[in-house]
Structure formats: C-alpha cells, structure tokens
Write a protein that holds these residues in place. Sequence first.
Motif, PDB file in Angstrom:
ATOM      1  N   ASN A 224      -7.201  -2.329  -4.852  1.00  0.00           N
ATOM      2  CA  ASN A 224      -6.033  -3.099  -5.257  1.00  0.00           C
ATOM      3  C   ASN A 224      -5.419  -3.823  -4.057  1.00  0.00           C
ATOM      4  O   ASN A 224      -5.212  -3.229  -2.995  1.00  0.00           O
ATOM      5  N   GLU A 225      -5.124  -5.099  -4.203  1.00  0.00           N
ATOM      6  CA  GLU A 225      -4.646  -5.902  -3.086  1.00  0.00           C
ATOM      7  C   GLU A 225      -3.335  -5.368  -2.517  1.00  0.00           C
ATOM      8  O   GLU A 225      -3.140  -5.315  -1.292  1.00  0.00           O
ATOM      9  N   TYR A 226      -2.417  -4.950  -3.386  1.00  0.00           N
ATOM     10  CA  TYR A 226      -1.134  -4.425  -2.903  1.00  0.00           C
ATOM     11  C   TYR A 226      -1.342  -3.148  -2.089  1.00  0.00           C
ATOM     12  O   TYR A 226      -0.755  -2.996  -1.007  1.00  0.00           O
ATOM     13  N   ILE A 227      -2.168  -2.244  -2.596  1.00  0.00           N
ATOM     14  CA  ILE A 227      -2.438  -0.984  -1.887  1.00  0.00           C
ATOM     15  C   ILE A 227      -3.101  -1.271  -0.547  1.00  0.00           C
ATOM     16  O   ILE A 227      -2.751  -0.670   0.476  1.00  0.00           O
ATOM     17  N   ARG A 228      -4.022  -2.195  -0.534  1.00  0.00           N
ATOM     18  CA  ARG A 228      -4.731  -2.519   0.712  1.00  0.00           C
ATOM     19  C   ARG A 228      -3.773  -3.093   1.759  1.00  0.00           C
ATOM     20  O   ARG A 228      -3.900  -2.779   2.954  1.00  0.00           O
ATOM     21  N   LYS A 229      -2.839  -3.901   1.337  1.00  0.00           N
ATOM     22  CA  LYS A 229      -1.894  -4.491   2.280  1.00  0.00           C
ATOM     23  C   LYS A 229      -0.797  -3.497   2.687  1.00  0.00           C
ATOM     24  O   LYS A 229      -0.463  -3.367   3.868  1.00  0.00           O
ATOM     25  N   ALA A 230      -0.241  -2.782   1.706  1.00  0.00           N
ATOM     26  CA  ALA A 230       0.912  -1.930   1.964  1.00  0.00           C
ATOM     27  C   ALA A 230       0.563  -0.612   2.641  1.00  0.00           C
ATOM     28  O   ALA A 230       1.341  -0.095   3.459  1.00  0.00           O
ATOM     29  N   TYR A 231      -0.620  -0.067   2.305  1.00  0.00           N
ATOM     30  CA  TYR A 231      -0.948   1.275   2.769  1.00  0.00           C
ATOM     31  C   TYR A 231      -2.177   1.360   3.658  1.00  0.00           C
ATOM     32  O   TYR A 231      -2.348   2.335   4.400  1.00  0.00           O
ATOM     33  N   LEU A 232      -3.047   0.382   3.579  1.00  0.00           N
ATOM     34  CA  LEU A 232      -4.278   0.417   4.386  1.00  0.00           C
ATOM     35  C   LEU A 232      -4.276  -0.601   5.520  1.00  0.00           C
ATOM     36  O   LEU A 232      -5.189  -0.608   6.344  1.00  0.00           O
ATOM     37  N   GLY A 233      -3.275  -1.469   5.523  1.00  0.00           N
ATOM     38  CA  GLY A 233      -3.165  -2.452   6.582  1.00  0.00           C
ATOM     39  C   GLY A 233      -4.278  -3.486   6.598  1.00  0.00           C
ATOM     40  O   GLY A 233      -4.642  -4.016   7.645  1.00  0.00           O
ATOM     41  N   LEU A 234      -4.818  -3.770   5.417  1.00  0.00           N
ATOM     42  CA  LEU A 234      -5.935  -4.698   5.309  1.00  0.00           C
ATOM     43  C   LEU A 234      -5.494  -6.044   4.713  1.00  0.00           C
ATOM     44  O   LEU A 234      -4.504  -6.113   4.005  1.00  0.00           O
TER      45      LEU A 234
END
Length: 234
Positions: A224-234
């Motif tokens: 998920n794009e939000y999870i990747r940005k918010a929690y994985l720093g991707l």
Amino acid sequence: MLRVSSVNAGYGEIEVLWDVSLLVNSGEIVALIGSNGAGKSTLLSVISGLIRPGKGNVVFYGKDLTGCSPESIVKMGISHVPQGRRLFAGMTVKENLMMGAYCRKNRGQVMEDLDFVYTLFPRLKEREKQLAGKLSGGEQQMCALGRALMSAPKLLLIDELSLGLAPVIVDSFIKALHEINRKGTMILLVEQDVQIALENSERAYVMETGRIVMEGKARNLLSNEYIRKAYLGL
C-alpha cells in the motif's frame, strides 16, 4: 477466536482508544502496527484485563471478558508478553518460566511445555539457574516469551518483540513465532518494525491516534502506497 468490538479505553479521564474493533481468527498471526503513542499497548492491556474499557467489549471464544480479572483471562487461554519484558530480576530463568504456569495443575504437561520452551530457546536451558536480571536483552525477551508460553495459551499477545534487539536475534524470534503458531496458538503481534510485522502475519490493522484507520491482508498493506511512505520510508 478473539473479537474486540467498539472499544473505548484509557487512563482515568484521558481517553486513548476510540471505537476500536479487531478480530483474530483461530490459527492466525495478526499484526497491529502504528506509531509510538497510537494506543497499541493500551489495546493489549484491555484484552488482557489490565485496563477495563469504558465502552465496547472483548469476546474470546464466545466468552465476554469485560470485567474479568487478568488472572481469569490467563486461565481462559490469553497470555501477554509486555513491552519491557517485566521479568522477576531476582529469580532464576527457570523460576521465571515456572511462574507462567502458576495456575496449571497438570505437572506432567507443564514439564512438557518447559521442554518445548527449551527447544525453542536452548540458551534458556543453558541459563536456567542464572538470575533473570543478569541476562542480555535478547535472553530476557526469550525468557518473557517462554514464561507466557508456560501458561499454555490459545492466544499470545506480544508487545514489541524486536525492540532493541540485533537483526540476527530478531530472526530467531520470528522462526520461534511461526513454530508456536504451527502448534495452534493464535498470535496478535504489536511490532515497531512494520516490514517484519507485515511479512510474518496473515492480516494486519493500522492504528493511529487511538483508532483503527486501515485493515486488510498483510501482503496488501505491505504494498500500500500510504503504508510504504508513512511507515517504511519508501
């Protein structure tokens, strides 16, 4: 199975959880992720009876746990590995492990479970006569998890399994979790390392400011794009 329904809870007048609902089915590993202060530990404390909800309920295999004591909840099959381990530092490793079985009567089965813990974590067998306060961080986490297993839980609540541990130690814990799960124990995992949590669970919930804001299959959340940005720093 465990069902949390529309729970509000907090500390005195300070509300932390708002209308939280969550489900763990038999045989599942479910992750609960979110930033520090989101309310994840508070939710585990509600499930284990340490905090009573102001609204909503917690049902475990058809039994409403609302208002039940922590001791009775352990007897029903829920065991909690708290953040910070909370071992009895002045007791030995074996004494700490046996404290997990304090409410059990079948000594033969207890000793079988102790052997299983020692199989999962051979270092605990090597250290069984050592004071828990003298263990390394990884060994203390092994002891905390082993103590929880000694209550023969149907559901294991684990709060921040990998916190402060080296990656090689974390890998050994992940292998242990899957072995525990294969033996039939459900796991609700709160984990700071979002990638580890999502890679090793079937489903996951995302908590922000005391509310569940997202849920789904773990592999879908991992991409998920939000999870990747918010929690994985991707």
